[in-house]
Design a protein around this motif. Structure first.
Motif, PDB file in Angstrom:
ATOM      1  N   ALA A 136      -3.164  -0.016  -5.815  1.00 26.26           N
ATOM      2  CA  ALA A 136      -3.009   1.185  -4.980  1.00 26.26           C
ATOM      3  C   ALA A 136      -2.616   2.409  -5.801  1.00 26.26           C
ATOM      4  CB  ALA A 136      -1.961   0.926  -3.898  1.00 26.26           C
ATOM      5  N   VAL A 137      -1.907   2.191  -6.900  1.00 29.63           N
ATOM      6  CA  VAL A 137      -1.521   3.301  -7.788  1.00 29.63           C
ATOM      7  C   VAL A 137      -2.773   4.010  -8.306  1.00 29.63           C
ATOM      8  CG1 VAL A 137      -0.428   3.908  -9.991  1.00 29.63           C
ATOM      9  CG2 VAL A 137       0.634   2.200  -8.498  1.00 29.63           C
ATOM     10  N   PHE A 138      -3.760   3.203  -8.746  1.00 31.11           N
ATOM     11  CA  PHE A 138      -4.952   3.777  -9.373  1.00 31.11           C
ATOM     12  C   PHE A 138      -5.934   4.329  -8.347  1.00 31.11           C
ATOM     13  CE2 PHE A 138      -3.383   0.625 -12.475  1.00 31.11           C
ATOM     14  CZ  PHE A 138      -3.121   1.490 -13.527  1.00 31.11           C
ATOM     15  N   PHE A 139      -6.109   3.640  -7.176  1.00 34.01           N
ATOM     16  CA  PHE A 139      -7.069   4.231  -6.238  1.00 34.01           C
ATOM     17  C   PHE A 139      -6.479   5.432  -5.505  1.00 34.01           C
ATOM     18  CE2 PHE A 139      -6.083   0.282  -3.576  1.00 34.01           C
ATOM     19  CZ  PHE A 139      -5.368   0.909  -2.575  1.00 34.01           C
ATOM     20  N   THR A 140      -5.148   5.595  -5.484  1.00 24.30           N
ATOM     21  CA  THR A 140      -4.545   6.825  -4.961  1.00 24.30           C
ATOM     22  C   THR A 140      -4.847   7.995  -5.898  1.00 24.30           C
ATOM     23  OG1 THR A 140      -2.759   5.663  -3.816  1.00 24.30           O
ATOM     24  CG2 THR A 140      -2.362   7.962  -4.392  1.00 24.30           C
ATOM     25  N   ALA A 141      -4.654   7.742  -7.195  1.00 27.50           N
ATOM     26  CA  ALA A 141      -4.922   8.784  -8.196  1.00 27.50           C
ATOM     27  C   ALA A 141      -6.402   9.170  -8.185  1.00 27.50           C
ATOM     28  CB  ALA A 141      -4.510   8.285  -9.576  1.00 27.50           C
ATOM     29  N   ASN A 142      -7.281   8.176  -8.067  1.00 27.28           N
ATOM     30  CA  ASN A 142      -8.724   8.438  -8.067  1.00 27.28           C
ATOM     31  C   ASN A 142      -9.137   9.210  -6.813  1.00 27.28           C
ATOM     32  OD1 ASN A 142     -11.210   8.261  -9.313  1.00 27.28           O
ATOM     33  ND2 ASN A 142     -11.741   6.310  -8.376  1.00 27.28           N
ATOM     34  N   ALA A 143      -8.571   8.830  -5.658  1.00 30.51           N
ATOM     35  CA  ALA A 143      -8.903   9.494  -4.390  1.00 30.51           C
ATOM     36  C   ALA A 143      -8.498  10.972  -4.432  1.00 30.51           C
ATOM     37  CB  ALA A 143      -8.206   8.787  -3.232  1.00 30.51           C
ATOM     38  N   ILE A 144      -7.319  11.258  -4.969  1.00 35.83           N
ATOM     39  CA  ILE A 144      -6.847  12.651  -5.032  1.00 35.83           C
ATOM     40  C   ILE A 144      -7.677  13.452  -6.031  1.00 35.83           C
ATOM     41  CG2 ILE A 144      -4.895  14.080  -5.787  1.00 35.83           C
ATOM     42  CD1 ILE A 144      -3.060  12.117  -4.393  1.00 35.83           C
ATOM     43  N   LEU A 145      -8.072  12.823  -7.138  1.00 36.89           N
ATOM     44  CA  LEU A 145      -8.929  13.488  -8.127  1.00 36.89           C
ATOM     45  C   LEU A 145     -10.256  13.906  -7.486  1.00 36.89           C
ATOM     46  CD1 LEU A 145      -9.481  14.127 -11.234  1.00 36.89           C
ATOM     47  CD2 LEU A 145     -10.612  11.898 -11.282  1.00 36.89           C
ATOM     48  N   ILE A 146     -10.869  12.987  -6.736  1.00 37.10           N
ATOM     49  CA  ILE A 146     -12.151  13.276  -6.070  1.00 37.10           C
ATOM     50  C   ILE A 146     -11.963  14.307  -4.962  1.00 37.10           C
ATOM     51  CG2 ILE A 146     -13.954  12.276  -4.587  1.00 37.10           C
ATOM     52  CD1 ILE A 146     -13.634   9.667  -6.199  1.00 37.10           C
ATOM     53  N   MET A 170     -14.157   6.990 -14.246  1.00 34.66           N
ATOM     54  CA  MET A 170     -14.547   5.698 -14.801  1.00 34.66           C
ATOM     55  C   MET A 170     -13.320   4.863 -15.174  1.00 34.66           C
ATOM     56  SD  MET A 170     -17.869   6.437 -17.209  1.00 34.66           S
ATOM     57  CE  MET A 170     -18.149   4.694 -17.518  1.00 34.66           C
ATOM     58  N   CYS A 171     -12.359   5.493 -15.831  1.00 38.74           N
ATOM     59  CA  CYS A 171     -11.145   4.784 -16.263  1.00 38.74           C
ATOM     60  C   CYS A 171     -10.334   4.290 -15.066  1.00 38.74           C
ATOM     61  CB  CYS A 171     -10.282   5.697 -17.134  1.00 38.74           C
ATOM     62  SG  CYS A 171     -11.009   6.086 -18.739  1.00 38.74           S
ATOM     63  N   LEU A 172     -10.177   5.157 -14.063  1.00 36.93           N
ATOM     64  CA  LEU A 172      -9.391   4.771 -12.884  1.00 36.93           C
ATOM     65  C   LEU A 172     -10.091   3.675 -12.073  1.00 36.93           C
ATOM     66  CD1 LEU A 172      -8.199   8.324 -11.753  1.00 36.93           C
ATOM     67  CD2 LEU A 172      -6.752   6.499 -12.648  1.00 36.93           C
ATOM     68  N   ARG A 181       0.831  -1.208   0.000  1.00 40.68           N
ATOM     69  CA  ARG A 181       0.000   0.000   0.000  1.00 40.68           C
ATOM     70  C   ARG A 181       0.867   1.260   0.000  1.00 40.68           C
ATOM     71  NH1 ARG A 181      -5.253   1.106   0.451  1.00 40.68           N
ATOM     72  NH2 ARG A 181      -5.885   3.077   1.374  1.00 40.68           N
ATOM     73  N   SER A 182       1.940   1.246   0.780  1.00 42.01           N
ATOM     74  CA  SER A 182       2.826   2.414   0.844  1.00 42.01           C
ATOM     75  C   SER A 182       3.542   2.641  -0.482  1.00 42.01           C
ATOM     76  CB  SER A 182       3.846   2.213   1.971  1.00 42.01           C
ATOM     77  OG  SER A 182       3.193   2.075   3.214  1.00 42.01           O
ATOM     78  N   VAL A 183       4.079   1.565  -1.066  1.00 42.50           N
ATOM     79  CA  VAL A 183       4.788   1.673  -2.354  1.00 42.50           C
ATOM     80  C   VAL A 183       3.819   2.113  -3.453  1.00 42.50           C
ATOM     81  CG1 VAL A 183       5.997   0.354  -4.144  1.00 42.50           C
ATOM     82  CG2 VAL A 183       6.571  -0.004  -1.745  1.00 42.50           C
ATOM     83  N   GLY A 184       2.614   1.503  -3.476  1.00 43.79           N
ATOM     84  CA  GLY A 184       1.614   1.861  -4.475  1.00 43.79           C
ATOM     85  C   GLY A 184       1.178   3.307  -4.355  1.00 43.79           C
ATOM     86  N   THR A 185       1.100   3.798  -3.115  1.00 42.34           N
ATOM     87  CA  THR A 185       0.704   5.202  -2.885  1.00 42.34           C
ATOM     88  C   THR A 185       1.738   6.165  -3.437  1.00 42.34           C
ATOM     89  OG1 THR A 185      -0.555   4.610  -0.908  1.00 42.34           O
ATOM     90  CG2 THR A 185       0.150   6.900  -1.103  1.00 42.34           C
TER      91      THR A 185
END
Length: 624
Positions: free
Chosen positions: A459-469, A441-443, A412-416
């Protein structure tokens, strides 16, 4: 002196070797891709469930409300391959739970100490319910995330009812998406499971007489148990379904074939004749073909006819195979009109899971305590966006062992960290309006595609999605602020999750294994006595459920004991043959209890029960 020095050097070398092996294992885990095919239907629907509320918000001119409503889209992430009878209840429970958590979070946001207590209670209750009912899913993650996320939002008191309503409507939309398949294939999950079962039977038949027969037999036992559990869950007493009845009968006769094959393999562990293997493979292919047509056969199946004498060891195997052929060829309207299935009491399940020896009860308490601790630490440290701390803590605790928890924390840390770089790239284009919907949708689709294959990649993608939201819902357009907050919270939450799990669970599983093994053996002894002298269905169902609960507790504890960071945990690897035998015996007793019969003489029964009691006492007292 020299001898002591040598012993020290050897111990030191061994310790270094263990550390090196552990590091290598963690690195392999980071880059390993699991062979878990993602369902494209789930990928697409998950993307729609998260993005649709945002799109509605944009169309109505208020993207912030759309983003808040998308919290209800988390409901869809609790969807897994389960019968629609359970799916409808489970997704409804998840939707109402997430909506309730949002409501509580908004009402209690000014009372941090009460909020910390509520987070702990949510962690305990959700973990307990999911574990007792054997429900697959992310359990506490999105419940505590929904509660803590809205606690950080600046929403007026007058707007609270509207926000709760928006989240509820979004969760209802997710429920509708999850149930669409029912209109086209109402028994799809059960059909797929029965197909898998007959394929496993063919594999087991072929393995008899080989070195890996025990491994394949255990795999088949697991599929047999899973199929029975799925069909019991799918059964609706007030709804008549001839198609379901046929599936249930196919499952029963699959059990008969398996048991006859086990008898053959035990009495004479030689390779099964090719013509029998060919016949069972043919049966498996015919069942699969028949199931692919949703049980609507346009033609009768015809198996190769083999004739053997009644004293032949394969006679009963062939009888069971041809019984399956007859069931398939029987028109649906004549199948099992009198079929009645007794479901175990849900209340009884919960009641029996609340005791000092229940590993599920202990793990639920642990989850609640650690989550409350994470919330308290985040509050005391004054961490911005503290819900990321709590969510990270909940996510890393999903691992079944301490070792798995450590791997999850590192992943999780590395993916973040990688996800923050990806977020920088996305937000450098300053997406607005419909582009936010498309990116979401893509993320989300990428998360569903990758999370089962590699958690760090997901974790790479849900970090990007969380920051976008987060950027667009808070309207604080400061990437470095969110990046720092996200990284700090993820690392702190992952550490709390791992350390809390390690402190509370250190050697706890290995200490429980002997007691739980003894409990299971005593349940086996009671089942044997009941089978021989009592035919009351209620008592049969009760003891059958008791065996199921005892074995589940032992399985969880044994898996956790294998992953403990202690030298003593290695000895549990040698326990595998005994564990496998207990699993097989639990299956056999459950099968005979469903038939209400086991003919043993008083002398044989007393000997068996005495052996069980002695083994249970010896194990509990440590006389290995």
């Amino acid at each position: 002196m020299v001898e002591n020095s040598l012993v020290f050097i050897i111990k030191f070398k061994k310790g270094e070797k263990i550390k090196v092996n552990m590091i290598q294992k963690i690195i392999k885990q980071l880059f390993r891709l699991n062979k878990r095919p993602a369902s494209m239907e789930k990928v697409i629907c998950a993307a729609i469930s998260g993005a649709f509320p945002i799109l509605i918000g944009i169309l109505l001119g208020n993207i912030r409300y759309g983003l808040i409503a998308s919290i209800g889209g988390f409901t869809y992430l609790y969807l897994f391959n389960e019968p629609y009878a359970r799916r409808s209840k489970k997704i409804l429970f998840a939707g109402l739970g997430i909506t309730s958590c949002v409501g509580l979070g908004l009402v209690l946001r000014l009372y941090p100490m009460i909020s910390i207590l509520i987070i702990g209670l949510i962690g305990f209750f959700v973990t307990f319910v999911f574990s007792v009912l054997k429900m697959i899913g992310p359990a506490t993650i999105f419940f505590v995330m929904s509660f803590s996320m809205v606690s950080n939002m600046n929403i007026k008191t007058s707007q609270i009812p509207m926000v709760i309503g928006l989240v509820f409507l979004s969760s209802v939309f997710s429920w509708i998406l999850s149930m669409i398949g029912y209109l086209f294939n109402p028994h799809g999950p059960e059909i797929n499971k029965v197909k898998q079962l007959y394929s496993a039977l063919a594999e087991f038949t072929e393995s008899i007489g080989s070195k890996n027969v025990d491994k394949v037999r255990n795999k088949t036992v697991n599929i047999l148990k899973e199929t029975e559990e799925m069909l019991i869950i799918a059964y609706i007493p007030w709804k008549k379904s001839f198609l379901f009845n046929k599936l249930f009968l196919l499952n029963q006769y699959a059990n008969n074939i398996f048991l006859e094959l086990v008898k053959v393999s035990v009495t004479d562990n030689k390779k099964v004749p090719e013509e029998i293997i060919k016949l069972i493979k043919q049966l498996s292919n015919e069942v699969n073909l028949y199931c692919n047509k949703n049980m609507k056969n346009n033609r009768n199946i015809e198996l190769d006819e083999l004739k053997v004498k009644s004293n032949n060891k394969y006679y009963k195997v062939l009888q069971a195979i041809y019984d399956v052929e007859s069931i398939i060829n029987l028109p649906l309207k004549y199948v099992g009109e009198s079929l009645k299935i007794k479901k175990p009491s849900v209340i009884l399940k919960f009641a029996k899971s609340i005791n000092k020896d229940s590993i599920i009860f202990f793990y639920s308490i642990r989850c609640g305590v650690v989550l409350a601790g994470a919330a308290f630490i985040a509050y005391k440290l004054g961490l911005s966006r503290s819900y990321w701390t709590i969510m990270s803590c909940a996510a890393v605790m999903c691992g079944p062992t301490i070792e798995a928890t450590l791997h999850r924390a590192i992943q999780r840390s590395v993916g973040t960290i990688a996800g923050l770089g990806f977020s920088l790239l996305i937000l450098s284009f300053h997406p607005q309006g419909i582009w936010i919907v498309i990116l979401n949708m893509c993320l989300t689709a990428c998360i569903e595609l990758t999370i089962g294959k590699n958690y760090a990649l997901g974790a790479v993608f849900f970090t990007a999605n969380a920051i976008l939201i987060a950027e667009n819902s808070s309207q604080i357009y400061d990437l470095m602020y969110f990046a720092n907050a996200r990284l700090t919270n993820i690392v702190v939450g992952s550490l709390i999750g791992f350390i809390g799990t390690y402190i509370i669970s250190f050697k706890s599983a290995s200490k429980r294994v002997p007691i739980l093994t003894a409990n299971l053996l005593m349940s086996h002894a009671r089942a044997l006595t009941l089978l021989n002298y009592n035919n009351k269905k209620e008592e049969m169902i009760s003891i059958k459920e008791r065996i199921s609960m005892d074995f589940m507790n032992l399985e969880v504890a044994y898996t956790a004991a294998l992953g403990e960071f202690s030298r003593g945990s290695k000895k549990f690897e040698m326990f595998w043959p005994a564990f496998s035998s207990l699993e097989h015996m639990s299956y056999l007793l459950s099968y005979f209890m469903s038939k209400n019969r086991l003919n043993l003489s008083d002398e044989d029964l007393s000997k068996l029960v005495l052996i069980y009691i002695r083994m249970a006492n010896d194990i509990e007292q440590g006389n290995n």
